[in-house]
Design a protein around this motif. Structure first.
Motif, mmCIF file in Angstrom:
data_model
loop_
_atom_site.group_PDB
_atom_site.id
_atom_site.type_symbol
_atom_site.label_atom_id
_atom_site.label_comp_id
_atom_site.label_asym_id
_atom_site.label_seq_id
_atom_site.Cartn_x
_atom_site.Cartn_y
_atom_site.Cartn_z
ATOM 1 N N TYR A 105 0.839 -1.208 0.000
ATOM 2 C CA TYR A 105 0.000 0.000 0.000
ATOM 3 C C TYR A 105 0.871 1.254 0.000
ATOM 4 C CZ TYR A 105 -3.021 3.649 1.879
ATOM 5 O OH TYR A 105 -3.680 4.827 2.083
ATOM 6 N N GLN A 106 1.924 1.253 0.787
ATOM 7 C CA GLN A 106 2.834 2.403 0.808
ATOM 8 C C GLN A 106 3.510 2.578 -0.553
ATOM 9 O OE1 GLN A 106 3.249 4.619 3.303
ATOM 10 N NE2 GLN A 106 1.608 3.539 4.363
ATOM 11 N N PHE A 107 3.855 1.477 -1.203
ATOM 12 C CA PHE A 107 4.427 1.542 -2.543
ATOM 13 C C PHE A 107 3.441 2.166 -3.526
ATOM 14 C CE2 PHE A 107 4.943 -0.503 -6.717
ATOM 15 C CZ PHE A 107 6.186 0.002 -7.048
ATOM 16 N N MET A 108 2.171 1.816 -3.411
ATOM 17 C CA MET A 108 1.172 2.404 -4.306
ATOM 18 C C MET A 108 0.982 3.889 -4.035
ATOM 19 S SD MET A 108 0.388 0.524 -6.667
ATOM 20 C CE MET A 108 -0.777 1.627 -7.407
ATOM 21 N N LEU A 109 1.073 4.305 -2.775
ATOM 22 C CA LEU A 109 1.003 5.740 -2.489
ATOM 23 C C LEU A 109 2.167 6.474 -3.139
ATOM 24 C CD1 LEU A 109 -0.124 5.867 1.260
ATOM 25 C CD2 LEU A 109 -1.494 6.233 -0.793
ATOM 26 N N LEU A 110 3.337 5.860 -3.123
ATOM 27 C CA LEU A 110 4.496 6.443 -3.803
ATOM 28 C C LEU A 110 4.258 6.508 -5.312
ATOM 29 C CD1 LEU A 110 7.473 7.437 -3.693
ATOM 30 C CD2 LEU A 110 8.119 5.052 -4.000
ATOM 31 N N ALA A 111 3.703 5.460 -5.896
ATOM 32 C CA ALA A 111 3.421 5.445 -7.333
ATOM 33 C C ALA A 111 2.391 6.508 -7.709
ATOM 34 C CB ALA A 111 2.938 4.065 -7.764
ATOM 35 N N ILE A 112 1.396 6.713 -6.861
ATOM 36 C CA ILE A 112 0.381 7.749 -7.106
ATOM 37 C C ILE A 112 1.023 9.123 -7.052
ATOM 38 C CG2 ILE A 112 -1.690 8.842 -6.140
ATOM 39 C CD1 ILE A 112 -2.529 5.984 -5.239
ATOM 40 N N THR A 113 1.898 9.346 -6.082
ATOM 41 C CA THR A 113 2.582 10.634 -5.963
ATOM 42 C C THR A 113 3.451 10.901 -7.184
ATOM 43 O OG1 THR A 113 2.592 10.394 -3.564
ATOM 44 C CG2 THR A 113 4.105 12.003 -4.510
ATOM 45 N N VAL A 114 4.179 9.897 -7.644
ATOM 46 C CA VAL A 114 5.021 10.058 -8.836
ATOM 47 C C VAL A 114 4.163 10.353 -10.058
ATOM 48 C CG1 VAL A 114 6.558 8.808 -10.408
ATOM 49 C CG2 VAL A 114 6.932 8.682 -7.952
ATOM 50 N N GLU A 115 3.053 9.651 -10.200
ATOM 51 C CA GLU A 115 2.168 9.896 -11.336
ATOM 52 C C GLU A 115 1.613 11.306 -11.309
ATOM 53 O OE1 GLU A 115 -1.980 9.868 -13.111
ATOM 54 O OE2 GLU A 115 -1.655 9.397 -11.003
ATOM 55 N N ARG A 116 1.261 11.796 -10.153
ATOM 56 C CA ARG A 116 0.733 13.173 -10.055
ATOM 57 C C ARG A 116 1.798 14.202 -10.358
ATOM 58 N NH1 ARG A 116 -3.405 12.725 -4.952
ATOM 59 N NH2 ARG A 116 -4.971 11.554 -6.093
ATOM 60 N N LYS A 117 3.039 13.946 -9.941
ATOM 61 C CA LYS A 117 4.144 14.866 -10.265
ATOM 62 C C LYS A 117 4.382 14.915 -11.765
ATOM 63 C CE LYS A 117 5.828 15.890 -6.094
ATOM 64 N NZ LYS A 117 6.043 17.166 -5.532
ATOM 65 N N ILE A 118 4.328 13.743 -12.406
ATOM 66 C CA ILE A 118 4.556 13.697 -13.857
ATOM 67 C C ILE A 118 3.430 14.406 -14.614
ATOM 68 C CG2 ILE A 118 4.683 12.147 -15.853
ATOM 69 C CD1 ILE A 118 6.102 10.133 -14.004
ATOM 70 N N THR A 119 2.187 14.147 -14.227
ATOM 71 C CA THR A 119 1.064 14.755 -14.954
ATOM 72 C C THR A 119 0.928 16.237 -14.651
ATOM 73 O OG1 THR A 119 -0.473 14.027 -13.221
ATOM 74 C CG2 THR A 119 -0.242 12.627 -15.166
ATOM 75 N N SER A 120 1.398 16.698 -13.505
ATOM 76 C CA SER A 120 1.309 18.125 -13.212
ATOM 77 C C SER A 120 2.302 18.934 -14.033
ATOM 78 C CB SER A 120 1.522 18.387 -11.716
ATOM 79 O OG SER A 120 2.865 18.134 -11.366
ATOM 80 N N ARG A 121 3.391 18.299 -14.461
ATOM 81 C CA ARG A 121 4.384 18.992 -15.289
ATOM 82 C C ARG A 121 3.977 19.045 -16.743
ATOM 83 N NH1 ARG A 121 10.368 17.652 -13.121
ATOM 84 N NH2 ARG A 121 9.905 18.011 -10.941
ATOM 85 N N ALA A 122 3.105 18.121 -17.145
ATOM 86 C CA ALA A 122 2.725 18.077 -18.570
ATOM 87 C C ALA A 122 1.707 19.140 -18.904
ATOM 88 C CB ALA A 122 2.169 16.701 -18.910
#
Length: 130
Positions: free
Chosen positions: A113-130
């Motif tokens: 679950y903690q790994f998925m929270l990290l993956a969600i955070t990374v995905e949001r960082k990537i999409t916020s830059r696009a």
């Protein structure tokens, strides 16, 4: 004409974001699944903590990734319910005759679950830059 151009632009951005999300989480699910298969092939009765707990760790990202493809809701809440489902199944094994309960499986489900929270955070960082 300006409204038509604007609606086409918004649709292309929405489709691009949706496509990125599908590829990102689909890739994460496939990588987790193939890692799961590899770990299951390596498992023996030697008592290795990592090999015995890996299926529960990887079950959370696999279920979350497939759940994200069909839901548009809050990803953190979806990840929480996926993790609770995996933990709930582990707790149900207390009453099953053929299954054995392992507290490390519950712990590694929380790590998943903690790994998925990290993956969600990374995905949001990537999409916020696009």
């Amino acid at each position: 004409m300006l409204v038509s151009f604007f609606s086409h632009y918004v649709k292309s951005k929405a489709i691009g974001k949706w496509l990125f999300t599908v590829v990102y989480y689909g890739g994460l699910a496939l990588c987790s699944y193939f890692t799961y298969l590899h770990m299951m092939a390596l498992r023996t009765d030697n008592g290795s903590l990592i090999l015995n707990a890996a299926p529960n760790f990887l079950a959370v990202p696999i279920t979350c990734s497939f759940a994200f493809a069909v839901t548009n809701g809050n990803k953190k809440l979806t990840a929480l319910f996926c993790a609770l489902g995996v933990i709930g199944y582990e707790l149900m094994q207390l009453a099953m005759e053929e299954r054995t309960f392992d507290s490390f499986d519950v712990l590694f489900s929380v790590f998943g679950y903690q790994f998925m929270l990290l993956a969600i955070t990374v995905e949001r960082k990537i999409t916020s830059r696009a």
